[in-house]
Design a protein around this motif. Structure first.
Motif, short mmCIF file in Angstrom:
data_model
loop_
_atom_site.label_atom_id
_atom_site.label_comp_id
_atom_site.label_asym_id
_atom_site.label_seq_id
_atom_site.Cartn_x
_atom_site.Cartn_y
_atom_site.Cartn_z
N ILE A 64 0.84 -1.21 0.00
CA ILE A 64 0.00 0.00 0.00
C ILE A 64 0.87 1.25 0.00
O ILE A 64 0.41 2.35 0.30
CB ILE A 64 -0.99 0.01 1.18
N GLY A 65 2.16 1.06 -0.31
CA GLY A 65 3.05 2.20 -0.51
C GLY A 65 3.57 2.86 0.75
O GLY A 65 3.95 4.03 0.73
N ILE A 66 3.61 2.12 1.86
CA ILE A 66 4.05 2.70 3.13
C ILE A 66 5.27 1.95 3.66
O ILE A 66 5.29 0.72 3.70
CB ILE A 66 2.93 2.66 4.18
N LYS A 67 6.27 2.71 4.07
CA LYS A 67 7.45 2.13 4.70
C LYS A 67 7.23 2.09 6.21
O LYS A 67 6.61 2.99 6.78
CB LYS A 67 8.69 2.95 4.39
N ILE A 68 7.75 1.06 6.84
CA ILE A 68 7.65 0.97 8.30
C ILE A 68 9.03 0.67 8.89
O ILE A 68 9.91 0.13 8.22
CB ILE A 68 6.65 -0.12 8.75
N LYS A 69 9.20 1.06 10.13
CA LYS A 69 10.38 0.66 10.89
C LYS A 69 9.91 0.23 12.27
O LYS A 69 8.85 0.64 12.75
CB LYS A 69 11.40 1.80 10.98
N PHE A 70 10.72 -0.61 12.91
CA PHE A 70 10.33 -1.19 14.19
C PHE A 70 11.18 -0.63 15.32
O PHE A 70 12.38 -0.43 15.17
CB PHE A 70 10.48 -2.72 14.14
N GLU A 71 10.53 -0.37 16.46
CA GLU A 71 11.22 0.07 17.66
C GLU A 71 10.97 -0.97 18.75
O GLU A 71 9.82 -1.26 19.09
CB GLU A 71 10.71 1.43 18.12
N THR A 72 12.04 -1.55 19.28
CA THR A 72 11.93 -2.57 20.31
C THR A 72 11.89 -1.93 21.69
O THR A 72 12.77 -1.13 22.03
CB THR A 72 13.12 -3.55 20.23
N LEU A 73 10.87 -2.27 22.47
CA LEU A 73 10.64 -1.66 23.77
C LEU A 73 10.19 -2.73 24.77
O LEU A 73 9.75 -3.81 24.36
CB LEU A 73 9.54 -0.59 23.67
N PRO A 74 10.32 -2.46 26.07
CA PRO A 74 9.74 -3.39 27.05
C PRO A 74 8.28 -3.66 26.72
O PRO A 74 7.56 -2.76 26.26
CB PRO A 74 9.90 -2.65 28.38
N ALA A 75 7.83 -4.89 26.94
CA ALA A 75 6.52 -5.33 26.43
C ALA A 75 5.37 -4.43 26.84
O ALA A 75 4.51 -4.06 26.02
CB ALA A 75 6.26 -6.77 26.89
N GLU A 76 5.30 -4.05 28.11
CA GLU A 76 4.21 -3.21 28.58
C GLU A 76 4.30 -1.81 27.99
O GLU A 76 3.31 -1.22 27.57
CB GLU A 76 4.23 -3.14 30.12
N ARG A 77 5.50 -1.27 27.95
CA ARG A 77 5.72 0.08 27.43
C ARG A 77 5.42 0.15 25.93
O ARG A 77 4.92 1.16 25.43
CB ARG A 77 7.16 0.49 27.70
N SER A 78 5.71 -0.94 25.22
CA SER A 78 5.45 -0.99 23.79
C SER A 78 3.97 -0.75 23.50
O SER A 78 3.61 0.06 22.64
CB SER A 78 5.89 -2.35 23.24
#
Length: 258
Positions: A71-85
């Motif tokens: 759908i033409g969108i770039k994404i990136k991932f940020e790793t965080l503590p599970a609850e904070r995510s």
């Protein structure tokens, strides 16, 4: 090194870690504010829990990268503590949450569940001194169990149990190895952590304790994107692409896991 210098160094490390976390949140908040009306050229930030050696994370990342690209969108991932995510996704600090169990929008009302499961996820009990055939959650009730903080599914299932939350799988396995708990409850991929850290005294009990489907969540400001993503994911599931990607992710995961 005297005690004053040791205390000073620890204080500097704590302040540095806090500053990094604050800087990250400030940057992503600015991203969220600047992209309250996202166009198709933007890069979205998807938060994910910091559960290492986890098959559903690897599978979900691969499937979502492909689906968003269509759908033409770039994404990136940020790793965080599970609850904070989850919390940051709900607040709109990030644009969405990688993959969680169904129904979390009841607890996190700003999140939209994309209604197509993208990855299966199996839960197992791990033990050092016990060896029995697992017959559902009730078979664990007599034991002291640990599970990782921030896992909503395990939190719900273990209500009324002798259960304690730990900060990481590694901490849970350490406690289990030291005899300070009876069982550690976690995902299939914990076998990788067992191998990596040489916990040779810990074994996985079978069969699987439970299985759940994982769903992607987006902040409600991206409802129009969630709708487009739903169409793409349905197509990927119907034509067999998703199943193929899940199997490829599994084989790659097992190869890395050893």
């Amino acid at each position: 090194m005297n005690s004053f210098h040791k205390t000073f160094i620890v204080l500097i490390l704590v302040i540095s870690a806090y500053s990094y976390a604050e800087d990250f949140e400030h940057k992503v908040v600015s991203h969220a504010e600047a992209h309250s009306t996202v166009n198709l050229k933007d890069t979205l930030v998807i938060s994910q829990p910091d559960v290492v050696y986890t098959l559903f994370v690897q599978t979900s990342r691969q499937i979502l990268k492909e689906a968003y690209a269509r759908i033409g969108i770039k994404i990136k991932f940020e790793t965080l503590p599970a609850e904070r995510s989850l919390d940051l996704a709900n607040k709109g600090v990030t644009d969405g949450e990688l993959a969680r169990i169904s129904g979390l929008q009841n607890e996190y009302p700003n999140l939209i569940q994309v209604p197509v499961s993208i990855a299966p996820n199996r839960v197992f009990a791990y033990s050092k001194k016990h060896n029995f055939s697992v017959t559902g959650w009730q078979s664990l009730k007599p034991y002291k169990i640990d599970f990782i903080f921030g896992s909503k599914f395990l939190e719900q299932k273990s209500k009324g149990f002798q259960a304690t939350k730990v900060k990481s799988d590694y901490q849970g396995l350490q406690k289990l190895s030291a005899g300070r708990s009876d069982l550690y409850v976690g995902l299939f991929g914990i076998k990788c952590s067992i191998n990596k850290h040489n916990f040779t005294d810990i074994k996985m009990l079978t069969p699987a304790l439970d299985e759940m489907s994982m769903y992607h969540y987006m902040h409600k400001r991206h409802k129009h994107i969630a709708d487009k993503l739903t169409v793409v994911l349905k197509q990927m599931k119907q034509n067999g692409e998703m199943e193929l990607m899940q199997e490829q992710a599994k084989q790659e995961f097992l190869r890395k896991c050893g």
